[in-house]
Design a protein around this motif. Structure first.
Motif, PDB file in Angstrom:
ATOM      1  N   LYS A 172       0.826  -1.232   0.000  1.00 26.57           N
ATOM      2  CA  LYS A 172       0.000   0.000   0.000  1.00 26.57           C
ATOM      3  C   LYS A 172       0.850   1.267   0.000  1.00 26.57           C
ATOM      4  CE  LYS A 172      -3.972  -2.354   0.975  1.00 26.57           C
ATOM      5  NZ  LYS A 172      -4.167  -3.150  -0.258  1.00 26.57           N
ATOM      6  N   LEU A 173       1.886   1.262  -0.825  1.00 29.53           N
ATOM      7  CA  LEU A 173       2.742   2.439  -0.924  1.00 29.53           C
ATOM      8  C   LEU A 173       2.360   3.236  -2.168  1.00 29.53           C
ATOM      9  CD1 LEU A 173       6.247   0.868  -0.148  1.00 29.53           C
ATOM     10  CD2 LEU A 173       4.773   2.152   1.430  1.00 29.53           C
ATOM     11  N   ASN A 174       2.479   4.547  -2.030  1.00 30.77           N
ATOM     12  CA  ASN A 174       2.222   5.403  -3.177  1.00 30.77           C
ATOM     13  C   ASN A 174       3.549   5.754  -3.848  1.00 30.77           C
ATOM     14  OD1 ASN A 174       1.044   7.205  -4.966  1.00 30.77           O
ATOM     15  ND2 ASN A 174       1.131   8.904  -3.503  1.00 30.77           N
ATOM     16  N   ILE A 175       3.878   5.035  -4.909  1.00 30.63           N
ATOM     17  CA  ILE A 175       5.138   5.269  -5.614  1.00 30.63           C
ATOM     18  C   ILE A 175       4.947   6.413  -6.611  1.00 30.63           C
ATOM     19  CG2 ILE A 175       6.845   4.270  -7.195  1.00 30.63           C
ATOM     20  CD1 ILE A 175       6.972   2.946  -4.454  1.00 30.63           C
ATOM     21  N   GLU A 176       5.836   7.420  -6.519  1.00 34.25           N
ATOM     22  CA  GLU A 176       5.674   8.595  -7.385  1.00 34.25           C
ATOM     23  C   GLU A 176       6.638   8.649  -8.543  1.00 34.25           C
ATOM     24  OE1 GLU A 176       5.516  12.391  -5.454  1.00 34.25           O
ATOM     25  OE2 GLU A 176       4.364  11.587  -3.775  1.00 34.25           O
TER      26      GLU A 176
END
Ligand SMILES: *Cc1c(COP(=O)(O)O)cnc(C)c1O
Length: 251
Positions: A172-176
């Motif tokens: 559940k990581l938001n990779i940018e």
């Protein structure tokens, strides 16, 4: 250069401050020129000033010149150098650009605003846990081993889709964004183009590529963040970064 308490630096500072200020201005001019040449607004290319191996005074010179985005490759060195500075300058944006060990994840999440080196499922899980515990969410990029060099960290391009999926859905990581360091002795352009394509294919807006020797090529290929150390602060001796941490004068 070794890292010493401030009083040791009175002789160092004056000349070096002038040099650093000069370097910043001339690099800025080159970034403007290069961006323009490739039809990119200056605002699309962020300069990350890499201060690893250089003392806090070097960071202060850069701060005086208006820089606020910095890169460090070791958690411990960054902590010594930036803990106080981040209180004095709350708008500092600190990037971790070096490998992150699992046992340093809590410290890294506490200190850094961007972690550019997410490179394995275990680290993704640890980051997820630390973010939950600390309630602080650094922006995250995946490091790509763009030329699949055996000695280098990073996810290989063909494993990126499944690793990205893992980060997004399991951890559940938001990779940018994505980051890479191309091979030293080759033309970097094909690798830069490849990284940019990989980022586009996942709709990621941040592409961290380009260093002192190749930032122009990186800007041409669509870099949104260049990480420049030597061209701003001069050469660093590889040994000092390690030794300075054990310097008895530094608390
Ligand atoms: C040291 C470092 C840089 C800066 O390199 P220079 O050649 O000194 O500009 C950029 N990116 C990473 C990952 C680094 O470790």
């Amino acid at each position: 250069m070794t890292y010493r308490p401030s009083s040791f630096w009175s002789a160092y500072t004056f000349m070096t401050m002038i040099d650093i200020a000069d370097n910043i201005r001339s690099l800025e001019a080159k970034i403007v020129q290069t961006s323009k040449k490739y039809g990119r607004p200056r605002g699309d290319v962020k300069l990350v000033a890499v201060t690893k191996g250089h003392p806090e005074e070097a960071v202060r010179c850069a701060l005086k010149e208006g820089l606020r985005v910095f890169g460090e490759n070791r958690v411990q060195e960054a902590k010594l150098k930036f803990s106080q500075l981040k209180i004095e300058f709350p708008d500092i944006d600190l990037h971790l650009i070096g490998p992150l060990q699992s046992n340093k994840v809590m410290e890294a999440v506490r200190l850094f605003d961007v972690i550019e080196t997410v490179d394995r499922p275990k680290l993704a899980d640890e980051l997820s846990k630390a973010i939950r515990i600390l309630g602080r969410t650094p922006r995250l990029y995946i490091e790509i081993n763009i030329a699949e060099e055996p000695q280098k960290a990073g996810i290989s391009p063909c494993e990126l889709p499944s690793f990205f999926e893992y980060c997004a859905h399991t951890s559940k990581l938001n990779i940018e964004g994505l980051m890479c360091i191309p091979p030293q002795k080759e033309d970097p352009t094909p690798y830069f183009i490849k990284l940019h394509k990989l980022a586009s294919s996942l709709h990621l807006s941040k592409v961290s590529m380009g260093m002192s020797g190749d930032y122009r090529e990186a800007i041409a290929a669509g870099s949104t963040e260049i990480r420049v150390g030597t061209a701003l602060f001069g050469t660093r001796s590889p040994a000092t970064a390690v030794k300075e941490l054990k310097s008895p004068g530094k608390s």
